[in-house]
Design an enzyme around this catalytic site. Structure first.
Site, PDB file in Angstrom:
ATOM      1  N   CYS A  47       0.823  -1.203   0.000  1.00 19.91           N
ATOM      2  CA  CYS A  47       0.000   0.000   0.000  1.00 19.91           C
ATOM      3  C   CYS A  47       0.865   1.263   0.000  1.00 19.91           C
ATOM      4  O   CYS A  47       0.511   2.264  -0.609  1.00 19.91           O
ATOM      5  CB  CYS A  47      -0.954  -0.014   1.191  1.00 19.91           C
ATOM      6  SG  CYS A  47      -2.108  -1.404   1.125  1.00 19.91           S
ATOM      7  N   THR A  48       2.005   1.191   0.667  1.00 20.66           N
ATOM      8  CA  THR A  48       2.941   2.316   0.666  1.00 20.66           C
ATOM      9  C   THR A  48       3.488   2.533  -0.738  1.00 20.66           C
ATOM     10  O   THR A  48       3.520   3.667  -1.238  1.00 20.66           O
ATOM     11  CB  THR A  48       4.090   2.063   1.664  1.00 20.66           C
ATOM     12  OG1 THR A  48       3.524   1.975   2.980  1.00 20.66           O
ATOM     13  CG2 THR A  48       5.127   3.166   1.611  1.00 20.66           C
TER      14      THR A  48
END
Length: 157
Positions: A47-48
């Protein structure tokens, strides 16, 4: 299991809290194209990477008339930490009851390491200026998705 959206569908409106606790609604973006992307959890590696890719390409996307909104079940406080830790420029909103995710078909059964689980389905929906779905991508990969999106939308070099 929530229904997946198709091109031409009216995009479900939503009003969710951003990382600062302010309301963000789809209706407020009428007249602009909006990339609404759904991701499972802030401050996780995939997600980062995805959020950083959107941030790195925000100028290109904004220049082509796109706003970007990232939606996760995380609380606004966690989204603020995510934004600060990773220096994110995209708008991040909180959907703790997952109602918006369900409306967009971004929550339901998925395969995770060979097992069927219920959770956030990494998805991206492109909403046109008229509020209708232009594209809906489900089960996207965190890495390389933004580059593929830019290519599919015929943006950039």
């Amino acid at each position: 299991m929530s229904e997946r959206l198709q091109p031409g569908d009216a995009a479900p409106d939503f009003t969710l809290s951003d990382a600062d606790g302010n309301d963000v609604s789809l209706a407020a973006h009428k007249g602009r194209k909006v990339i609404v992307y759904f991701y499972p959890a802030a401050l996780t590696p995939g997600c980062t990477k995805q959020a950083c890719d959107f941030t790195d390409n925000l100028e290109l996307l904004a220049g082509a008339g796109y706003d970007v909104i990232g939606v996760s079940p995380d609380k606004p406080e966690k989204l603020a930490k995510f934004r600060e830790t990773e220096d994110l420029k995209v708008t991040l909103v909180s959907d703790p009851d997952k109602a918006t995710m369900q409306a967009y078909g971004a929550f339901g059964e998925k395969k995770l390491y060979g097992k069927t689980v219920t959770g956030v389905i990494r998805s991206t929906v492109i909403v046109g200026e008229d509020g209708k779905v232009e594209h809906a991508f489900y089960n996207v990969k965190a890495t390389g998705h933004v580059a593929k999106l830019i290519k599919d939308l015929k943006l950039g070099a």
